[in-house]
Scaffold this motif. Structure first.
Motif, mmCIF file in Angstrom:
data_model
loop_
_atom_site.group_PDB
_atom_site.id
_atom_site.type_symbol
_atom_site.label_atom_id
_atom_site.label_comp_id
_atom_site.label_asym_id
_atom_site.label_seq_id
_atom_site.Cartn_x
_atom_site.Cartn_y
_atom_site.Cartn_z
ATOM 1 N N ALA A 85 0.824 -1.210 0.000
ATOM 2 C CA ALA A 85 0.000 0.000 0.000
ATOM 3 C C ALA A 85 0.859 1.261 0.000
ATOM 4 O O ALA A 85 0.611 2.202 -0.765
ATOM 5 C CB ALA A 85 -0.947 -0.006 1.206
ATOM 6 N N GLU A 86 1.878 1.288 0.859
ATOM 7 C CA GLU A 86 2.732 2.483 0.952
ATOM 8 C C GLU A 86 3.550 2.673 -0.336
ATOM 9 O O GLU A 86 3.757 3.802 -0.778
ATOM 10 C CB GLU A 86 3.667 2.385 2.162
ATOM 11 N N ALA A 87 4.005 1.574 -0.938
ATOM 12 C CA ALA A 87 4.759 1.676 -2.198
ATOM 13 C C ALA A 87 3.847 2.210 -3.306
ATOM 14 O O ALA A 87 4.263 3.044 -4.117
ATOM 15 C CB ALA A 87 5.344 0.316 -2.584
ATOM 16 N N ALA A 88 2.596 1.758 -3.326
ATOM 17 C CA ALA A 88 1.639 2.258 -4.316
ATOM 18 C C ALA A 88 1.419 3.757 -4.115
ATOM 19 O O ALA A 88 1.372 4.536 -5.075
ATOM 20 C CB ALA A 88 0.309 1.502 -4.206
ATOM 21 N N ASN A 89 1.317 4.172 -2.862
ATOM 22 C CA ASN A 89 1.126 5.594 -2.563
ATOM 23 C C ASN A 89 2.333 6.414 -3.030
ATOM 24 O O ASN A 89 2.171 7.493 -3.602
ATOM 25 C CB ASN A 89 0.881 5.790 -1.067
ATOM 26 N N MET A 96 2.494 8.353 -11.041
ATOM 27 C CA MET A 96 2.047 7.134 -11.713
ATOM 28 C C MET A 96 0.518 7.099 -11.691
ATOM 29 O O MET A 96 -0.096 7.605 -10.759
ATOM 30 C CB MET A 96 2.626 5.903 -10.992
ATOM 31 N N SER A 97 -0.075 6.508 -12.700
ATOM 32 C CA SER A 97 -1.537 6.479 -12.732
ATOM 33 C C SER A 97 -2.075 5.371 -11.829
ATOM 34 O O SER A 97 -1.397 4.372 -11.577
ATOM 35 C CB SER A 97 -2.040 6.280 -14.163
ATOM 36 N N LEU A 98 -3.292 5.586 -11.372
ATOM 37 C CA LEU A 98 -3.951 4.660 -10.458
ATOM 38 C C LEU A 98 -3.988 3.246 -11.031
ATOM 39 O O LEU A 98 -3.817 2.264 -10.312
ATOM 40 C CB LEU A 98 -5.367 5.172 -10.186
ATOM 41 N N SER A 99 -4.167 3.135 -12.347
ATOM 42 C CA SER A 99 -4.283 1.811 -12.957
ATOM 43 C C SER A 99 -2.945 1.064 -12.999
ATOM 44 O O SER A 99 -2.910 -0.126 -13.287
ATOM 45 C CB SER A 99 -4.857 1.935 -14.367
#
Length: 136
Positions: A85-89, A96-99
């Motif tokens: 989750a933190e890496a995605a954030n 970077m795009s949400l997809s």
């Protein structure tokens, strides 16, 4: 130097299957237990289709089956869910795009303990779940 969450995500972990050392939660001592890497958890979460949710227990079961184990370590999965989750954030903050990020909100919700630990709060998780028609 403090490692970024993406550094943690991409650190080669020692994964593998070993006998569970003790009985805890739904894990029974001696069962073959997957100790996944953060990357394995990230990869699996990316395979969950949009609009589909999977709770942490179901995620652990599916990961174990995929890797030929009976169960997945509940402690390790907690650490890795936060890392994913933190890496995605971090990736989103870099533009970077949400997809293109791991859709961790399909696994964690307002009640998941991991959600309370996130640096960016639970509102983002709730907003993404709502956008995909998942319960808060």
């Amino acid at each position: 130097m403090v490692k970024s969450w993406n550094d943690r995500l991409n650190t080669a972990g020692i994964n593998g299957i070993k006998p569970s050392p003790r009985t805890v939660a739904d894990v029974v001592e001696g069962q073959s237990m997957l100790v996944p890497t953060a990357r394995q958890v990230d990869d699996f979460i990316r395979s969950i289709p949009k609009g589909v949710e999977m709770d942490v227990r179901a995620l652990r079961t599916a990961l174990a089956i995929e890797h030929g184990a009976e169960v997945t370590c509940p402690v390790t999965i907690g650490y890795h869910l936060r890392t994913v989750a933190e890496a995605a954030n971090e990736d989103l903050e870099r533009g970077m795009s949400l997809s293109d990020v791991a859709p961790f909100w399909r696994v964690i919700d307002a009640k998941t303990p991991t959600t309370r630990k996130l640096s960016f709060g639970a509102e983002f998780v709730a907003a993404q779940r709502k956008r995909e028609g998942l319960k808060p």
